[in-house]
Design a protein around this motif. Structure first.
Motif, short mmCIF file in Angstrom:
data_model
loop_
_atom_site.label_atom_id
_atom_site.label_comp_id
_atom_site.label_asym_id
_atom_site.label_seq_id
_atom_site.Cartn_x
_atom_site.Cartn_y
_atom_site.Cartn_z
N GLU A 194 42.55 44.76 34.91
CA GLU A 194 42.26 43.63 35.78
C GLU A 194 43.48 42.72 35.85
N VAL A 195 43.94 42.38 37.04
CA VAL A 195 45.11 41.52 37.22
C VAL A 195 44.71 40.30 38.04
N THR A 196 45.12 39.12 37.57
CA THR A 196 44.90 37.90 38.34
C THR A 196 46.20 37.12 38.42
N ILE A 197 46.47 36.59 39.63
CA ILE A 197 47.63 35.74 39.85
C ILE A 197 47.12 34.41 40.38
N ASP A 198 47.38 33.34 39.61
CA ASP A 198 46.94 32.00 39.97
C ASP A 198 48.19 31.13 40.05
N GLY A 199 48.76 31.02 41.25
CA GLY A 199 50.01 30.28 41.41
C GLY A 199 51.14 31.04 40.73
N GLN A 200 51.74 30.45 39.70
CA GLN A 200 52.82 31.12 38.96
C GLN A 200 52.30 31.80 37.69
N ASN A 201 51.00 31.68 37.40
CA ASN A 201 50.42 32.28 36.20
C ASN A 201 49.91 33.69 36.50
N PHE A 202 50.44 34.66 35.77
CA PHE A 202 50.04 36.06 35.90
C PHE A 202 49.31 36.45 34.63
N SER A 203 48.12 37.02 34.76
CA SER A 203 47.41 37.50 33.58
C SER A 203 46.82 38.87 33.86
N THR A 204 46.76 39.67 32.81
CA THR A 204 46.24 41.02 32.93
C THR A 204 45.32 41.30 31.74
#
Length: 179
Positions: free
Chosen positions: A17-27
């Motif tokens: 699962e990948v999420t990009i919230d502005g400049q924050n990338f989390s996997t």
């Protein structure tokens, strides 16, 4: 002009699962989760099950960070999906490793034993007394912990005794010439 490496999309495997919230990338994946802050001037989007990074302008520092960011994100995606491992071999008479709780106790020819405890997110395995496997989801941390363990008794060039990476070849030197 964009970075050659940075232009390549990062494929997202099933189960990650990948999420990009502005400049924050989390996997997040089966092995764990990780996050990264994408540098200013680079935007990331998820399209067609791939992460695509694009630089906002043609400034040289942004281009340099473009390829680096793509490499870090690709490493994170692989880490949470498959994980990373480094295997170390212990060579030498009497040199060995033993699991002690979550850590490892090394007998390396010194007058004392050396105990290494894993940092957060790292696991150790000792399949036999002369092999140590360092596992984790962060490529950089796995490599650094393995390097720190190797540094406890680096392999010497005459007999090859010490701790070495499993795929490392030690260049041997000739000893003293006999008469």
């Amino acid at each position: 002009m964009a970075s050659h490496i940075g232009k390549l999309p990062v494929a997202i495997p099933a189960g990650v699962e990948v999420t990009i919230d502005g400049q924050n990338f989390s996997t997040k994946g089966p092995k764990g989760s990780d996050s990264y802050v994408i540098p200013e001037g680079i935007t990331g989007v998820v399209e067609n099950n791939e992460v695509v990074l694009t630089p906002a302008d043609d400034l040289r520092p942004t281009r340099a960070k473009h390829g680096l960011s793509r490499s870090i994100i690709a490493g994170m995606v692989k880490g949470v999906h498959e994980g990373y491992a480094k295997t170390l071999q212990i060579v030498g008479t009497g040199y060995r490793a033993v699991m002690k709780g979550k850590g490892i106790e090394f007998f390396l020819g010194y007058s004392h034993t050396i105990t290494v405890n894993p940092p957060e997110g790292i696991e150790f395995e000792v399949p036999n007394p002369t092999t140590v496997v360092v596992k984790g989801i962060d490529k950089q941390v796995v490599g650094q912990v393995a390097a720190n363990i190797r540094k406890l008794r680096a392999p010497e060039p005459y007999k090859g005794k010490g701790i070495k990476y499993a795929d490392e070849h030690i260049l041997r030197k000739a000893g003293k010439a006999g008469k």
